[in-house]
Design a protein around this motif. Sequence first.
Motif, PDB file in Angstrom:
ATOM      1  N   GLU A 266       0.825  -1.205   0.000  1.00  0.00           N
ATOM      2  CA  GLU A 266       0.000   0.000   0.000  1.00  0.00           C
ATOM      3  C   GLU A 266       0.861   1.258   0.000  1.00  0.00           C
ATOM      4  O   GLU A 266       0.531   2.246  -0.665  1.00  0.00           O
ATOM      5  CB  GLU A 266      -0.940  -0.015   1.203  1.00  0.00           C
ATOM      6  CG  GLU A 266      -2.070  -1.043   1.075  1.00  0.00           C
ATOM      7  CD  GLU A 266      -2.925  -1.121   2.317  1.00  0.00           C
ATOM      8  OE1 GLU A 266      -2.540  -0.506   3.331  1.00  0.00           O
ATOM      9  OE2 GLU A 266      -3.983  -1.795   2.280  1.00  0.00           O
ATOM     10  N   ALA A 267       1.971   1.224   0.745  1.00  0.00           N
ATOM     11  CA  ALA A 267       2.888   2.367   0.728  1.00  0.00           C
ATOM     12  C   ALA A 267       3.519   2.537  -0.639  1.00  0.00           C
ATOM     13  O   ALA A 267       3.679   3.668  -1.138  1.00  0.00           O
ATOM     14  CB  ALA A 267       3.959   2.178   1.798  1.00  0.00           C
ATOM     15  N   GLU A 268       3.885   1.431  -1.279  1.00  0.00           N
ATOM     16  CA  GLU A 268       4.465   1.498  -2.619  1.00  0.00           C
ATOM     17  C   GLU A 268       3.442   2.003  -3.640  1.00  0.00           C
ATOM     18  O   GLU A 268       3.769   2.798  -4.536  1.00  0.00           O
ATOM     19  CB  GLU A 268       4.969   0.115  -3.032  1.00  0.00           C
ATOM     20  CG  GLU A 268       5.532   0.031  -4.433  1.00  0.00           C
ATOM     21  CD  GLU A 268       6.776   0.873  -4.634  1.00  0.00           C
ATOM     22  OE1 GLU A 268       7.084   1.210  -5.786  1.00  0.00           O
ATOM     23  OE2 GLU A 268       7.436   1.209  -3.623  1.00  0.00           O
ATOM     24  N   ILE A 269       2.200   1.555  -3.515  1.00  0.00           N
ATOM     25  CA  ILE A 269       1.147   2.014  -4.420  1.00  0.00           C
ATOM     26  C   ILE A 269       0.926   3.517  -4.268  1.00  0.00           C
ATOM     27  O   ILE A 269       0.769   4.238  -5.270  1.00  0.00           O
ATOM     28  CB  ILE A 269      -0.156   1.237  -4.145  1.00  0.00           C
ATOM     29  CG1 ILE A 269      -0.015  -0.211  -4.623  1.00  0.00           C
ATOM     30  CG2 ILE A 269      -1.349   1.899  -4.831  1.00  0.00           C
ATOM     31  CD1 ILE A 269      -1.159  -1.109  -4.198  1.00  0.00           C
ATOM     32  N   ALA A 270       0.919   3.995  -3.031  1.00  0.00           N
ATOM     33  CA  ALA A 270       0.733   5.431  -2.805  1.00  0.00           C
ATOM     34  C   ALA A 270       1.860   6.237  -3.439  1.00  0.00           C
ATOM     35  O   ALA A 270       1.624   7.302  -4.035  1.00  0.00           O
ATOM     36  CB  ALA A 270       0.649   5.711  -1.301  1.00  0.00           C
ATOM     37  N   ALA A 271       3.106   5.740  -3.339  1.00  0.00           N
ATOM     38  CA  ALA A 271       4.238   6.455  -3.926  1.00  0.00           C
ATOM     39  C   ALA A 271       4.157   6.457  -5.449  1.00  0.00           C
ATOM     40  O   ALA A 271       4.406   7.479  -6.104  1.00  0.00           O
ATOM     41  CB  ALA A 271       5.551   5.820  -3.457  1.00  0.00           C
ATOM     42  N   GLN A 272       3.800   5.307  -6.032  1.00  0.00           N
ATOM     43  CA  GLN A 272       3.684   5.233  -7.489  1.00  0.00           C
ATOM     44  C   GLN A 272       2.548   6.109  -8.002  1.00  0.00           C
ATOM     45  O   GLN A 272       2.670   6.760  -9.048  1.00  0.00           O
ATOM     46  CB  GLN A 272       3.478   3.791  -7.925  1.00  0.00           C
ATOM     47  CG  GLN A 272       4.681   2.887  -7.714  1.00  0.00           C
ATOM     48  CD  GLN A 272       4.446   1.499  -8.270  1.00  0.00           C
ATOM     49  OE1 GLN A 272       3.540   1.278  -9.076  1.00  0.00           O
ATOM     50  NE2 GLN A 272       5.252   0.548  -7.838  1.00  0.00           N
ATOM     51  N   LEU A 273       1.436   6.124  -7.272  1.00  0.00           N
ATOM     52  CA  LEU A 273       0.301   6.939  -7.701  1.00  0.00           C
ATOM     53  C   LEU A 273       0.649   8.424  -7.657  1.00  0.00           C
ATOM     54  O   LEU A 273       0.281   9.182  -8.565  1.00  0.00           O
ATOM     55  CB  LEU A 273      -0.906   6.655  -6.811  1.00  0.00           C
ATOM     56  CG  LEU A 273      -2.178   7.455  -7.113  1.00  0.00           C
ATOM     57  CD1 LEU A 273      -2.714   7.107  -8.500  1.00  0.00           C
ATOM     58  CD2 LEU A 273      -3.239   7.200  -6.051  1.00  0.00           C
ATOM     59  N   ALA A 274       1.345   8.845  -6.609  1.00  0.00           N
ATOM     60  CA  ALA A 274       1.702  10.261  -6.482  1.00  0.00           C
ATOM     61  C   ALA A 274       2.609  10.712  -7.625  1.00  0.00           C
ATOM     62  O   ALA A 274       2.560  11.886  -8.031  1.00  0.00           O
ATOM     63  CB  ALA A 274       2.389  10.497  -5.134  1.00  0.00           C
ATOM     64  N   ALA A 275       3.427   9.799  -8.154  1.00  0.00           N
ATOM     65  CA  ALA A 275       4.348  10.161  -9.233  1.00  0.00           C
ATOM     66  C   ALA A 275       3.742  10.008 -10.617  1.00  0.00           C
ATOM     67  O   ALA A 275       4.379  10.386 -11.608  1.00  0.00           O
ATOM     68  CB  ALA A 275       5.616   9.302  -9.135  1.00  0.00           C
ATOM     69  N   HIS A 276       2.527   9.454 -10.710  1.00  0.00           N
ATOM     70  CA  HIS A 276       1.930   9.211 -12.020  1.00  0.00           C
ATOM     71  C   HIS A 276       1.290  10.488 -12.558  1.00  0.00           C
ATOM     72  O   HIS A 276       0.596  11.196 -11.832  1.00  0.00           O
ATOM     73  CB  HIS A 276       0.867   8.111 -11.915  1.00  0.00           C
ATOM     74  CG  HIS A 276       0.541   7.467 -13.219  1.00  0.00           C
ATOM     75  ND1 HIS A 276      -0.215   8.092 -14.183  1.00  0.00           N
ATOM     76  CD2 HIS A 276       0.883   6.258 -13.737  1.00  0.00           C
ATOM     77  CE1 HIS A 276      -0.332   7.297 -15.229  1.00  0.00           C
ATOM     78  NE2 HIS A 276       0.328   6.173 -14.993  1.00  0.00           N
ATOM     79  N   PRO A 277       1.477  10.791 -13.844  1.00  0.00           N
ATOM     80  CA  PRO A 277       0.904  12.040 -14.383  1.00  0.00           C
ATOM     81  C   PRO A 277      -0.615  12.073 -14.430  1.00  0.00           C
ATOM     82  O   PRO A 277      -1.210  13.149 -14.482  1.00  0.00           O
ATOM     83  CB  PRO A 277       1.490  12.096 -15.813  1.00  0.00           C
ATOM     84  CG  PRO A 277       1.913  10.698 -16.130  1.00  0.00           C
ATOM     85  CD  PRO A 277       2.310  10.088 -14.826  1.00  0.00           C
ATOM     86  N   ASP A 278      -1.277  10.915 -14.420  1.00  0.00           N
ATOM     87  CA  ASP A 278      -2.737  10.879 -14.459  1.00  0.00           C
ATOM     88  C   ASP A 278      -3.372  10.748 -13.079  1.00  0.00           C
ATOM     89  O   ASP A 278      -4.585  10.524 -12.975  1.00  0.00           O
ATOM     90  CB  ASP A 278      -3.215   9.710 -15.330  1.00  0.00           C
ATOM     91  CG  ASP A 278      -3.031   9.974 -16.806  1.00  0.00           C
ATOM     92  OD1 ASP A 278      -2.974  11.151 -17.191  1.00  0.00           O
ATOM     93  OD2 ASP A 278      -2.910   9.004 -17.584  1.00  0.00           O
TER      94      ASP A 278
END
Length: 425
Positions: free
Chosen positions: A266-278
């Motif tokens: 969940e922490a990794e998903i949050a980090a990836q989502l924050a960096a995604h342009p969409d």
Amino acid sequence: MQYAQIQVLPPTPPGGVTAGIDWATADHVACVVDGAGKVRSRFSAVHDRDGIRKLVAGLRAAGAAEVAIERGEGILVGALLAAGLTVVVITSRQVKNLRSRYGSAGAKDDRFDAFVLAGVLRTDRARLRPLVPDSPATLALRAAVRARRDLVAHRVAACNQLRAHLAVSFPAGTCLFSELDSPISLAFLSRFRTQDAADLLSEDDLAAWLKTLPNRGRTSGPGQLLGRLRAAPAGATGTDGTARGVVTSALVATLTTLTAQVKTLEAEIAAQLAAHPDACVFTSLPRAGTLRAARLLAEIGDCRGRFPDPESLAGLAGVAPVTRQSGKHSAAGFRWAVSKPLRDAVCDFAGDSRHASPWAAALYDAARDRGKDHPHAVRITARAWIYVIWRCWQDGTAYDPAKHRALQRILDQQHSGDGGTGDRQ
């Protein structure tokens, strides 16, 4: 990695040949046919680095620039795309129905399936679309989101197994805290795993144990916990209890590990989502949060050309019904051939959005008033949301309730006391 991509297939295949690959875990079978449907080349390759390299080389040697395959992801598909080949996905269900076009015996053979794939790509190309992969960021997010979903399913299964075990060996362990898989519950079962150990506890012992927990939250006091221990039915004791305590420790350790890994993902998903342009498109939706927004983004993807209109997205998500008509009879039924992860993501969001969006709540309530059950009403709500999500996704803009005209009409009606339901979009 960037790929040269086309959105539609040309009227005739490049070089006049098409290829089909029947993939498997250990090896793959390829078949190349010419414009007349005759086999030009047929070969197999092992699923390893050299085998995939030889497979790509064999396709190029046969002049194939387009390949039909039954799945749209994986190492093999990535290698085909990286080699500059156009990949077209024809699902296993479609291949099953198409076999009768080339033979009536109903036989299942890898070489024959590869021929069927190549033949369909040759004859039905006007109805087929090439595979356009998502960006690496989206693919990584999708892998993390689906891995978390699988771990959560494993955690639920492990929790149910532990609950069933404790019902016989230590019933008090299931009712001491509100959630069996909570950190404090697992800590208690790890420390006091048997009925005999719990019988020796006093109020002071429980108070001392609670002090050893750094973050126990709003937990009941030691007196209440002791009362629950004494009120619960007695479990296994003696030798039987000791043996069952070993099983309890194993299940608790498994559940603890799964819970920790879910939090890590969940922490990794949050980090990836924050960096995604969409990210802003999906995090702006009502009650989307981090995990729901990540699921929506991962399953919808970032390739705008894959869904040229909202109807195509609604169809793949399984929120649009299938119409069957014959003569004067017409009926709408449940859509089975869909992307289940996408349907789960869209329906999970839509079902909870009604608690934050009056427009979604009006759609859901109206469907329920028409006699629809909860899952059907959620799909109706999800279909309406698809139009909104698709527009925001295509434009790359965040959802703005002030610009949602149907929502504003609902709010105006509520403000004036009219209480209408608004329209779908």
